[in-house]
Structure formats: C-alpha cells, structure tokens
Design a protein around this motif. Structure first.
Motif, mmCIF file in Angstrom:
data_model
loop_
_atom_site.group_PDB
_atom_site.id
_atom_site.type_symbol
_atom_site.label_atom_id
_atom_site.label_comp_id
_atom_site.label_asym_id
_atom_site.label_seq_id
_atom_site.Cartn_x
_atom_site.Cartn_y
_atom_site.Cartn_z
ATOM 1 N N SER A 84 0.839 -1.088 -0.073
ATOM 2 C CA SER A 84 0.039 0.010 -0.002
ATOM 3 C C SER A 84 0.809 1.439 0.071
ATOM 4 C CB SER A 84 -1.103 0.084 1.085
ATOM 5 O OG SER A 84 -0.258 0.143 2.308
ATOM 6 N N SER A 120 -6.127 4.423 -5.853
ATOM 7 C CA SER A 120 -5.562 5.142 -5.158
ATOM 8 C C SER A 120 -5.114 6.523 -5.820
ATOM 9 C CB SER A 120 -4.104 4.845 -4.785
ATOM 10 O OG SER A 120 -3.486 5.894 -4.023
ATOM 11 N N HIS A 122 -2.829 8.111 -5.961
ATOM 12 C CA HIS A 122 -1.209 8.171 -6.554
ATOM 13 C C HIS A 122 -1.487 7.745 -7.968
ATOM 14 C CE1 HIS A 122 0.275 9.269 -2.746
ATOM 15 N NE2 HIS A 122 -0.337 8.413 -2.204
ATOM 16 N N TYR A 145 3.951 2.187 -7.455
ATOM 17 C CA TYR A 145 2.507 1.916 -6.654
ATOM 18 C C TYR A 145 1.281 2.571 -7.221
ATOM 19 C CZ TYR A 145 -0.971 2.610 -3.088
ATOM 20 O OH TYR A 145 -2.385 2.658 -2.443
ATOM 21 N N SER A 174 -7.005 9.876 1.336
ATOM 22 C CA SER A 174 -6.149 9.354 2.636
ATOM 23 C C SER A 174 -7.131 9.089 3.751
ATOM 24 C CB SER A 174 -5.479 10.534 3.106
ATOM 25 O OG SER A 174 -4.456 11.075 2.119
ATOM 26 N N ARG A 183 -2.064 18.550 3.357
ATOM 27 C CA ARG A 183 -2.205 17.865 2.051
ATOM 28 C C ARG A 183 -3.614 17.181 2.600
ATOM 29 N NH1 ARG A 183 -1.359 12.352 0.764
ATOM 30 N NH2 ARG A 183 -1.626 11.879 -1.372
HETATM 31 C C1 15L Z 1 -2.392 5.453 -0.360
HETATM 32 O O1 15L Z 1 -2.585 5.059 -1.570
HETATM 33 C C2 15L Z 1 -1.664 4.779 0.530
HETATM 34 O O2 15L Z 1 -2.146 3.509 0.566
HETATM 35 C C3 15L Z 1 -1.955 5.227 2.027
HETATM 36 O O3 15L Z 1 -1.040 4.773 2.682
HETATM 37 C C4 15L Z 1 -1.634 6.675 1.988
HETATM 38 O O4 15L Z 1 -0.617 7.214 1.966
HETATM 39 C C5 15L Z 1 -2.523 7.143 0.977
HETATM 40 O O5 15L Z 1 -2.521 6.973 -0.384
HETATM 41 C C6 15L Z 1 -2.327 9.048 0.809
HETATM 42 O O6 15L Z 1 -2.014 9.417 -0.388
HETATM 43 O O7 15L Z 1 -2.456 9.692 1.786
#
Ligand code: 15L
Ligand code: NAI
Length: 275
Positions: A84, A120, A122, A145, A174, A183
């Motif tokens: 993750s 996510s 991300h 990721y 988050s 953030r």
């Molecule tokens: C995610 O995808 C992660 O799994 C989590 O641990 C956080 O870091 C989250 O994003 C984030 O961007 O805050």
C-alpha cells in the motif's frame, strides 16, 4: 406492539481482502450489515476474535490456486489487499500486479458479481497540487505503486468489457481517523464516508465499470465528485474542521512533495537494482 422484519442483507457472502490492514480493520464492523457471511482474508492473521457471521481465510494473493479457492461461493469482493505504499518495483508487483490478476481470474471463474477495487489518488499523484481532476483525466502516476493501481483499473475495465464482471474503482485519498497534514485537507476521507462509498459501490445496480475519487466533503479537495451521484454517495464529513490544526504541517517549500498531489510518495525512490 408491531414488529418490523429487518431487511435481508444485500449479499449472502462478501469477501474482504487486506482485512488485517488499516482500512480493513475500519470497514470490518460496518460491512457486516451488508451480508449474511463475511470472509476476512489477509496473508497475516487478524489476531482478534471472530464474530459469528465472520470467517477468517488466510490467503497470499500471489498464490493463484489459493485465490481461486478463496473466491468460491463469493457474491462480491472488496479488494483491499495490496502493497500500500511506494516501494521497489519487485515488491509492488507481487501483490498489486500478480495478485490483482489472480483476483480477477478467480472472480471470473467463480461468477462473482461485483468487485470494489481499492485504487488510489497516486494514479494521478504527479499533477500539481490545486489542479482539479476528473476521473477521466490522463493518469500521471507518481511511482510504481500508482502504476500498479492503474493496472488494477485496467484489469477492471478488461474484465467488465470482456466478461461482464462489474467493478467500482475507488481512487481513495487518505483514509485515517483525522487528516494528518495540510495535504490531507484535500485528500482526506473519513472512515465513515469510505464505508458509505464502499456500501454504495457494492449495492448500486448497473455500475458497469466505474472509476471515482473517494474523499470527504473537503472544500480544498482536488477531485471532482464525478460518479458520486450515480452511486448516491453523500459525504457526511469534511477535512475543513482540521484546517487550523494541520495548516502548518507541510513539506519543504518547492520540493516535489509540496508541489505535487502525491505528497510524501514523491520523496520515495528512485530505487537502484539490488547488487
Ligand atoms: C495511499 O494510496 C496509501 O495506501 C496510503 O497509505 C496513504 O499514503 C494514501 O495513499 C495517501 O496518499 O495519503
Ligand atoms: P495496509 O497496508 O494497512 O493493508 C493492506 C493489507 O494487504 C495488509 O494487511 C497486508 O498484509 C495485505 N497484503 C499485502 N500483500 C498481500 C499478499 N500478497 N497477500 C495477501 N494480503 C496481502 O493498507 P490500507 O491502508 O489498509 O489500504 C487498503 C487498500 O486501500 C490498499 O489496497 C491500498 O493501496 C488502498 N489505499 C489506501 C489508502 C489509505 O488512505 N489507507 C489510500 C489509497 C488507497
């Protein structure tokens, strides 16, 4: 005295992967209302007593046959199991590429109706902070990721358009009890809101393959609420309430972590090949 009959749960058997993780532990109790039987799976033991409706089924997502056995008799799955955080490619690939492939193949073979895939923010972490995004904007992953979550969304599309498996891909911001930093005023989703979005993603008829961002009602949010109406998602919480507490928790000015939406993940890597 009149007695009302409780509504039947939406599903007979639900599977929660990644059940021992942060989000799995948060969703475990409320999700029980949606099913008669809840299968909790992780490669690590849950380490807590089970409720009568719960069943623990340890499984490593990298083991294709084990995942196939896990999906037998499962009506719908909330797929949280993953590496993750950002990491070297080889670490990410096992659970997030191989594991997602095993999951969707097992879903197809078992006739499972619906997948809620924990994607996510991300996937688009290389956009500038403040840029407002639609789920249809071109991806800009901020690391391996983020790329792996984009792969998962691609598998969701392929398994819908070829095999009719419905998915909702939630690009989670988050999910923590409180926003951790400035953030988080943009990315935070409360556990209560995430559960309501997951429940909607499981039960809304005819979703096809839908990608939507998962955040609370944050006035500083970077993501358009596209998809929320279709799912009937109405966030109850907002990161705004923490503005004064976290406003000064920031990354060094001008750094990629402060400039781009992915935040701290931009500070991880690159990774050299092991000797
Ligand atoms: C995610 O995808 C992660 O799994 C989590 O641990 C956080 O870091 C989250 O994003 C984030 O961007 O805050
Ligand atoms: P977590 O790291 O706490 O939990 C993930 C779980 O997956 C762990 O319990 C781990 O043991 C399990 N897992 C990892 N590899 C596995 C394997 N090979 N086989 C079986 N299980 C395996 O992560 P968290 O925070 O609970 O996130 C849950 C999901 O939501 C993840 O897919 C994550 O990428 C995604 N997500 C989470 C966000 C958050 O804010 N917590 C934000 C965006 C996405």
């Amino acid at each position: 005295m009149s007695r009302s009959t409780p509504a039947a749960p939406a599903f007979d058997t639900l599977l929660l992967t990644g059940a021992a993780g942060t989000v799995g532990r948060l969703l475990r109790a409320p999700i029980a209302a949606l099913c008669r039987r809840l299968i909790l799976s992780d490669r690590h033991p849950l380490g807590v007593p089970l409720q009568p409706h719960e069943e623990e089924r340890p499984c490593d997502l990298t083991d294709r046959r084990a995942v196939e056995a896990l999906l037998q008799g499962v009506d719908a799955v909330v797929h949280l199991g993953a590496h993750s955080v950002e990491a070297p490619f080889e670490q990410i690939a096992r659970a997030n590429l191989d594991g997602v492939f095993h999951l969707y193949e097992a879903v197809r073979r078992a006739g499972t109706r619906r997948v809620v895939f924990a994607s996510s923010n991300h996937v688009t972490g290389c956009y500038e902070q403040g840029h407002r995004l639609e789920p249809t904007d071109p991806p800009r992953p901020d690391g391996y990721y983020g790329v792996s979550k984009l792969f998962g969304e691609g598998m969701a599309q392929m398994y819908f358009y070829r095999y009719g498996v419905e998915s909702v891909c939630l690009r989670i911001g988050s999910c923590l009890p409180e926003p951790p930093d400035r953030r988080g005023l943009s990315t935070w989703i409360s556990p209560r809101d995430l559960f309501s979005l997951v429940a909607a993603a499981l039960t809304t008829p005819g979703v096809g393959c839908l990608v939507t961002y998962a955040i609370s009602d944050n006035s500083a949010g970077w993501y358009a609420p596209t998809g929320w109406d279709q799912l009937g998602y109405r966030p109850q919480d907002s990161a705004d309430a923490w503005r004064d507490q976290v406003g000064d928790r920031v990354f060094p000015e001008g750094s990629p972590m402060a400039r781009l939406q992915g935040g701290s993940f931009l500070g991880i890597g690159p990774f050299d090949a092991p000797d």
